[in-house]
Every structure is written in structure tokens, then in C-alpha cells.
Design a protein around this motif. Structure first.
Motif, PDB file in Angstrom:
ATOM      1  N   LEU A 296      -9.232 -11.272  -1.679  1.00  0.00           N
ATOM      2  CA  LEU A 296      -8.171 -11.729  -1.363  1.00  0.00           C
ATOM      3  C   LEU A 296      -7.507 -10.977  -0.071  1.00  0.00           C
ATOM      4  N   GLY A 297      -7.420 -11.803   1.048  1.00  0.00           N
ATOM      5  CA  GLY A 297      -7.207 -11.217   2.560  1.00  0.00           C
ATOM      6  C   GLY A 297      -6.602 -12.162   3.341  1.00  0.00           C
ATOM      7  N   LEU A 298      -6.954 -11.816   4.761  1.00  0.00           N
ATOM      8  CA  LEU A 298      -6.415 -12.609   5.589  1.00  0.00           C
ATOM      9  C   LEU A 298      -7.545 -12.602   6.783  1.00  0.00           C
ATOM     10  N   MET A 299      -7.713 -13.882   7.441  1.00  0.00           N
ATOM     11  CA  MET A 299      -8.785 -13.965   8.487  1.00  0.00           C
ATOM     12  C   MET A 299      -8.089 -14.512   9.633  1.00  0.00           C
ATOM     13  N   MET A 300      -8.575 -14.303  10.759  1.00  0.00           N
ATOM     14  CA  MET A 300      -7.926 -15.031  12.010  1.00  0.00           C
ATOM     15  C   MET A 300      -9.180 -15.612  12.821  1.00  0.00           C
ATOM     16  N   TYR A 301      -8.930 -16.847  13.538  1.00  0.00           N
ATOM     17  CA  TYR A 301     -10.144 -17.367  14.444  1.00  0.00           C
ATOM     18  C   TYR A 301      -9.248 -17.363  15.634  1.00  0.00           C
ATOM     19  N   GLY A 302      -9.765 -16.757  16.720  1.00  0.00           N
ATOM     20  CA  GLY A 302      -9.319 -17.000  18.199  1.00  0.00           C
ATOM     21  C   GLY A 302      -9.890 -18.281  18.827  1.00  0.00           C
ATOM     22  N   LEU A 303      -8.842 -19.286  19.314  1.00  0.00           N
ATOM     23  CA  LEU A 303      -9.327 -20.463  19.582  1.00  0.00           C
ATOM     24  C   LEU A 303      -9.827 -20.355  21.007  1.00  0.00           C
ATOM     25  N   ASP A 304      -9.482 -19.292  21.744  1.00  0.00           N
ATOM     26  CA  ASP A 304      -9.640 -19.017  23.052  1.00  0.00           C
ATOM     27  C   ASP A 304     -10.894 -18.127  23.144  1.00  0.00           C
ATOM     28  N   THR A 305     -11.277 -17.272  22.212  1.00  0.00           N
ATOM     29  CA  THR A 305     -12.245 -16.267  22.252  1.00  0.00           C
ATOM     30  C   THR A 305     -13.471 -17.025  21.430  1.00  0.00           C
TER      31      THR A 305
END
Length: 437
Positions: A296-305
Motif C-alpha cells: 500500500l503506497g503512492l506512485m507518481m508518474y511525471g508526464l514531462d519526464t
């Protein structure tokens, strides 16, 4: 559509001023459908105005704040004109075109449909580039709630919009949508996104409810049900659709992004296989945040990177279910119920501290609101937000509870039982200048 009623050109300017003054006096009048208004004499907040005969100096002025008008301007604007003053038709008929368009651009969008019945010229106002130019430069009308559902008898699409500034419901005809199974995805910058099946494949479509225009987007590379979110760039007059994994997807699919400038879907990096993506996500400042399971956690996707990043922010203890809510700029909120041993205790709101990488509690829903919104522990609720406004809806009660993060105020959405019951809801910004291409 509302067509002109043949009013002579010599009277249209006088009618404009009359209509605008009347809107200053009873702008909150209930309007059932575009182009028609109710007949009750009510104030903008639904309270009756007394009929005592008092002098103008002692008469209380109800101050409202429609698009861009400050309170002092509105107070003067709402005063009843002197009946002895004669408005010369020959003078007002020569009102410059640019000045007329600028005046109309400040009128709330829902009122424009009432004004279109004044004359043929105003009936075609939505096709006037001069009007759209001024309309794009004025501040937003303010947040609205858009509800979408199907008529229980004939299964035709139904849409209602609640204007928070005007505190009124409006019905929008949605007969321009395709006649196949669709569901509401969300809204941004005046556009509304839907998804569904046309009988053979998964489709995504974009529409502008005010202009009654709709367009079906090209097919994705991986044509199956996906979690979608939409972002509109008003300066560039473009929009993007982001398609992410679904919780029960049988395979790991890459992120797909649709760009209206190229009219194509592009493939992006897959999510790391060690995480299972859930269906709850939020988009903030070119970053797509998703809740994950295992762990259980949080992921982040950089649309610019174009890269995935794990956010080491532990979720609050005793969290039973949570929603990721985008705020203004980089703010990201987590909203969820907390309880112990299946006994619900409260509903809380946290904000992500990007420096310390931890969830900081913002507020807790007052017990009286919590009990009224969720009577049973297993009762389903929905939560979504925009511009630091968070709305809670209870699925089988038809209630809407709004929380303003900036003002720290809780309030019920009035008269929403019928509109919110068994309907899909999202925040909506009405704009005539939002193109679907």
C-alpha cells in the motif's frame, strides 16, 4: 435551441439594459431549462424579499458577486433605475459592437440562453468571434456541479448543473450524445469527458455541454477499459487525456496520453511490475499520482519526464478507504474514512507534505455531518475535488456535502436529492470558448 422572436433592432439595446438590470435584481431566479425562466420572485439565495414600502436610502441591498463584479459595483448595479428617466432608442441602438460583446461576456453563461430570445442578432451570439474573444478574457463564472444519468423510463441521457455562485440548478439537454452506453469521466476547462462501449469497442468522447458539440476520439493502442483523467490548457486551446491501468487489469499496460494538437494517442512507460495500480488517481502540475497495493503506497508518474517514482509517504493508520484529490498548483489531498474493527469513527482529510514526504492532517469531518452523510458503516460514498473544493456524495441518499479547504467551511448542496441520486457527478466550469478540436 432558442430562436429569435423578431424584436426590432431599435429596441434591442433597451432590452439589453433592462435584462441586465433585472438580472441584478433577481439573478437567482430558478431556471428549469436553457432559454426559459421561472416566475417566482426570489432572491439569489432563495429567500423572499419583503414588500414593505421603505425609502431607497433605508432599503437593504443584497450584495452578490457574479463574474468579476466586486461588491461595490454590484450594489450600485442592482439599484432600480429611476422610472422618470427616458432611455432614447436612437441613442442606445448605436451601442458599439465591441462594447455590446464586452457587456454580454460578463453575463453568467446560463443567462446567455435567456438573452438569446431577445432578437435574431443575439440568437447567433455564440457564433460571434468578437463575443467569444471577450468571453475568453473574463474570469470564470465559478465552480459548478455537473450530474449525469439516464432517465428511468426511456433511458435518455439527463444532465443537470448546479451553479455554486448563483445557488441554482439548470437542466442541459444532452440529446447530442451518441446513443450507446457511456459513463462520466470528468471535466476540465469547460469540456466534459465520457467513456464507454459503442457495441464493439471502447470509446472516449469529448463534448462542450454549452455549445452542444461532441467528438469521438481516435482508438487507443490498447483498446480496453482504462482509468481516464482530462487536463485542459486554455492558453494553448488544447487538452490531454491520460489513460492509466485499472485495478483488475489482467496485464500491465503502459500509460497512454491523447494530445488534441496531434489528434493521436502516445505510449508512455509502464508502471513497475512490483506494484499493483488501484483505480484512484489524481493529476497535479504535470504529475499523475496513483494509489498502489502490494505494498500500500503512492506512485507518481511525471508526464514531462516520462518516469515513475515511488513516494515514500506512509498512509494514515486505520484508513479504511481513501481518495486522491487534486488541489491548486502542487497540492495533493487524501480523503478517507478511518475506523477500528469495522466501526467507523470519522472522515478525515490529509495533505501531502512534499518536503517531509508525509501526510499531514488538514481537518476532520464534524460528527453531525458524518452521521448525516453515512448512516451505515457499509454505505458507499464518492469523493472528488477541484480548486481546493471537495465534494462528498452518499450513493443512496442523494446528499451532497461541500468542504472549502481555503475557507474551512462545510455546507450542504441545496435541493440536490433528485439530481445526485444514483447519478455520476463532477465539478464543471461552464465556458463557451472551450473548443473540442
Amino acid at each position: 435551441m432558442v430562436f429569435g422572436i423578431g424584436i426590432g433592432e431599435s429596441n434591442w439595446s433597451r432590452d439589453l439594459m433592462t435584462q441586465l438590470v433585472r438580472m441584478g435584481e433577481d439573478g437567482g431566479r430558478q431556471v428549469g431549462y436553457f432559454g426559459g425562466g421561472g416566475s417566482r420572485n426570489t432572491s439569489p439565495i432563495g429567500q423572499r424579499v419583503g414588500s414593505r414600502n421603505v425609502s431607497p436610502s433605508k432599503q437593504k441591498v443584497i450584495k452578490t458577486k457574479p463574474r468579476g463584479f466586486d461588491e461595490e459595483t454590484m450594489a450600485k448595479f442592482a439599484k432600480t433605475p429611476n422610472p422618470d428617466v427616458q432611455m432614447e432608442d436612437d441613442i442606445w441602438a448605436m451601442l458599439p459592437e465591441d462594447l455590446l460583446n464586452e457587456i454580454l461576456a460578463w453575463v453568467p453563461p446560463f443567462m446567455i440562453f435567456r438573452l438569446r430570445s431577445v432578437c435574431k442578432r443575439w440568437n447567433s451570439i455564440l457564433l460571434d468571434n468578437g463575443f467569444l474573444k471577450f468571453h475568453s478574457q473574463v474570469p470564470s463564472h465559478g465552480p459548478c456541479l455537473l450530474t449525469f444519468g439516464k432517465n428511468s423510463q426511456n433511458q435518455t441521457p439527463q444532465c443537470s448543473v448546479f451553479s455554486l455562485p448563483l445557488k441554482q440548478w439548470y437542466r442541459i439537454p444532452f440529446t447530442f450524445l451518441p446513443q450507446w452506453a457511456i459513463s462520466l469521466v470528468g471535466s476540465s476547462g469547460g469540456l466534459v469527458c465520457f467513456s464507454g462501449f459503442d457495441g464493439s469497442s471502447f470509446k472516449t468522447l469529448i463534448c462542450n455541454p454549452l455549445t452542444q458539440t461532441c467528438r469521438i476520439l481516435p482508438t487507443m493502442h490498447h483498446n480496453q477499459q482504462r482509468q481516464l483523467t482530462m487536463i485542459v490548457d486554455r492558453k494553448q486551446k488544447s487538452f490531454k487525456i491520460i489513460a492509466a491501468n485499472d485495478l483488475y487489469a489482467d496485464q500491465s499496460l503502459p500509460i497512454e496520453v491523447y494530445d488534441s494538437k496531434t489528434n493521436k494517442w502516445s505510449l508512455h512507460q509502464k508502471m513497475p511490475a512490483v506494484n499493483l495500480c488501484s483505480s484512484k488517481m489524481a493529476f497535479c502540475e504535470s504529475r499523475l499520482y496513483l494509489e498502489t497495493l502490494s505494498p500500500l503506497g503512492l506512485m507518481m508518474y511525471g508526464l514531462d519526464t516520462g518516469y515513475w517514482e515511488h513516494i515514500p509517504a506512509k498512509f494514515p493508520r486505520s484508513l479504511l478507504d481513501g481518495y486522491l484529490i487534486p488541489g491548486t498548483k502542487k497540492q495533493l489531498f487524501l480523503v478517507g474514512r478511518v475506523g477500528l474493527y469495522s466501526t467507523l469513527q470519522s472522515m478525515k482529510i490529509w495533505e501531502l507534505d512534499h518536503v517531509k514526504m508525509m501526510w499531514v492532517e488538514v481537518t476532520r469531518m464534524p460528527p453531525r455531518y458524518f452521521r448525516a452523510l453515512l448512516r451505515l458503516s457499509a454505505e458507499r460514498f464518492e469523493c472528488f475535488g477541484q480548486n481546493n473544493l471537495i465534494l462528498f456524495t452518499s450513493w443512496n441518499q442523494g446528499r451532497g456535502l461541500l468542504y472549502d479547504v481555503d475557507k474551512k467551511v462545510w455546507s450542504w448542496i441545496v435541493g440536490c436529492a433528485l439530481q445526485l441520486y444514483n447519478s455520476q457527478v463532477c465539478f464543471y466550469e461552464p465556458r463557451f470558448d472551450a473548443p473540442i478540436y
